[in-house]
Design a protein around this motif. Sequence first.
Motif, PDB file in Angstrom:
ATOM      1  N   UNK A 111     -60.937 -32.685  -0.695  1.00  0.00           N
ATOM      2  CA  UNK A 111     -61.080 -32.968  -2.077  1.00  0.00           C
ATOM      3  C   UNK A 111     -61.643 -34.363  -2.582  1.00  0.00           C
ATOM      4  N   UNK A 112     -62.677 -34.252  -3.258  1.00  0.00           N
ATOM      5  CA  UNK A 112     -63.148 -35.834  -3.655  1.00  0.00           C
ATOM      6  C   UNK A 112     -62.604 -35.883  -5.002  1.00  0.00           C
ATOM      7  N   UNK A 113     -61.720 -37.205  -4.906  1.00  0.00           N
ATOM      8  CA  UNK A 113     -61.063 -37.471  -6.122  1.00  0.00           C
ATOM      9  C   UNK A 113     -61.801 -38.496  -6.873  1.00  0.00           C
ATOM     10  N   UNK A 114     -61.459 -38.531  -8.123  1.00  0.00           N
ATOM     11  CA  UNK A 114     -62.190 -39.439  -8.902  1.00  0.00           C
ATOM     12  C   UNK A 114     -61.243 -40.261 -10.084  1.00  0.00           C
ATOM     13  N   UNK A 115     -61.233 -41.485 -10.344  1.00  0.00           N
ATOM     14  CA  UNK A 115     -60.677 -42.035 -11.064  1.00  0.00           C
ATOM     15  C   UNK A 115     -60.733 -41.862 -12.586  1.00  0.00           C
ATOM     16  N   UNK A 116     -60.213 -40.841 -13.254  1.00  0.00           N
ATOM     17  CA  UNK A 116     -60.113 -40.542 -14.710  1.00  0.00           C
ATOM     18  C   UNK A 116     -59.011 -41.112 -15.428  1.00  0.00           C
ATOM     19  N   UNK A 149     -67.336 -41.401 -13.864  1.00  0.00           N
ATOM     20  CA  UNK A 149     -65.876 -41.663 -13.653  1.00  0.00           C
ATOM     21  C   UNK A 149     -65.781 -42.793 -12.593  1.00  0.00           C
ATOM     22  N   UNK A 150     -66.708 -42.847 -11.781  1.00  0.00           N
ATOM     23  CA  UNK A 150     -66.563 -43.957 -10.655  1.00  0.00           C
ATOM     24  C   UNK A 150     -66.796 -45.486 -11.289  1.00  0.00           C
ATOM     25  N   UNK A 164     -57.165 -30.847 -12.170  1.00  0.00           N
ATOM     26  CA  UNK A 164     -56.134 -31.770 -11.813  1.00  0.00           C
ATOM     27  C   UNK A 164     -55.364 -31.370 -10.456  1.00  0.00           C
ATOM     28  N   UNK A 165     -55.092 -32.137  -9.605  1.00  0.00           N
ATOM     29  CA  UNK A 165     -53.975 -31.921  -8.562  1.00  0.00           C
ATOM     30  C   UNK A 165     -52.729 -32.297  -8.751  1.00  0.00           C
ATOM     31  N   UNK A 166     -51.932 -31.420  -9.252  1.00  0.00           N
ATOM     32  CA  UNK A 166     -50.626 -31.777  -9.760  1.00  0.00           C
ATOM     33  C   UNK A 166     -49.794 -32.384  -8.881  1.00  0.00           C
ATOM     34  N   UNK A 167     -49.911 -31.889  -7.461  1.00  0.00           N
ATOM     35  CA  UNK A 167     -49.113 -32.569  -6.311  1.00  0.00           C
ATOM     36  C   UNK A 167     -49.626 -34.224  -6.154  1.00  0.00           C
ATOM     37  N   UNK A 168     -50.677 -34.325  -6.035  1.00  0.00           N
ATOM     38  CA  UNK A 168     -51.186 -35.826  -5.981  1.00  0.00           C
ATOM     39  C   UNK A 168     -51.403 -36.431  -7.114  1.00  0.00           C
ATOM     40  N   UNK A 169     -51.244 -35.920  -8.385  1.00  0.00           N
ATOM     41  CA  UNK A 169     -51.513 -36.478  -9.666  1.00  0.00           C
ATOM     42  C   UNK A 169     -52.822 -37.126  -9.613  1.00  0.00           C
ATOM     43  N   UNK A 172     -57.337 -36.583 -10.350  1.00  0.00           N
ATOM     44  CA  UNK A 172     -58.330 -35.651 -10.628  1.00  0.00           C
ATOM     45  C   UNK A 172     -59.304 -35.708  -9.395  1.00  0.00           C
ATOM     46  N   UNK A 173     -59.828 -34.520  -9.295  1.00  0.00           N
ATOM     47  CA  UNK A 173     -60.886 -34.151  -8.236  1.00  0.00           C
ATOM     48  C   UNK A 173     -61.764 -33.340  -8.679  1.00  0.00           C
ATOM     49  N   UNK A 174     -62.984 -33.603  -7.913  1.00  0.00           N
ATOM     50  CA  UNK A 174     -64.232 -32.591  -8.196  1.00  0.00           C
ATOM     51  C   UNK A 174     -64.163 -31.512  -7.342  1.00  0.00           C
ATOM     52  N   UNK A 175     -63.955 -30.374  -7.873  1.00  0.00           N
ATOM     53  CA  UNK A 175     -63.897 -28.918  -7.018  1.00  0.00           C
ATOM     54  C   UNK A 175     -65.297 -28.748  -6.235  1.00  0.00           C
ATOM     55  N   UNK A 176     -65.137 -28.082  -5.110  1.00  0.00           N
ATOM     56  CA  UNK A 176     -66.130 -27.831  -4.408  1.00  0.00           C
ATOM     57  C   UNK A 176     -67.224 -26.718  -4.755  1.00  0.00           C
ATOM     58  N   UNK A 177     -66.795 -26.150  -5.800  1.00  0.00           N
ATOM     59  CA  UNK A 177     -67.579 -24.978  -6.370  1.00  0.00           C
ATOM     60  C   UNK A 177     -68.466 -25.422  -7.236  1.00  0.00           C
TER      61      UNK A 177
END
Length: 66
Positions: free
Chosen positions: A4-9, A49-50, A24-29, A31-36
């Motif tokens: 997962x490519x996480x972004x600072x939102x 967001x970068x 939103x990745x609820x375990x790592x809390x 945001x990420x960019x979905x591969x789809x």
Amino acid sequence: MSYREYIPVLYEDKEDAKKMGAQWDRFKRKWYIPNELDEEDKELLRNKYNDNFDDYIKIYIFEIYL
């Protein structure tokens, strides 16, 4: 292997990020960019967001030392 490519939102931008396709990745809390997503949408999210990275780090460090 997938990753997962996480972004600072920032919190105030979460609704906009959601509309743009970020998830939103609820375990790592984080945001990420979905591969789809197609490459054009991924690039839009990266570019938008970068720029938040400096603010994101400052807020994170502040919260650690509270």
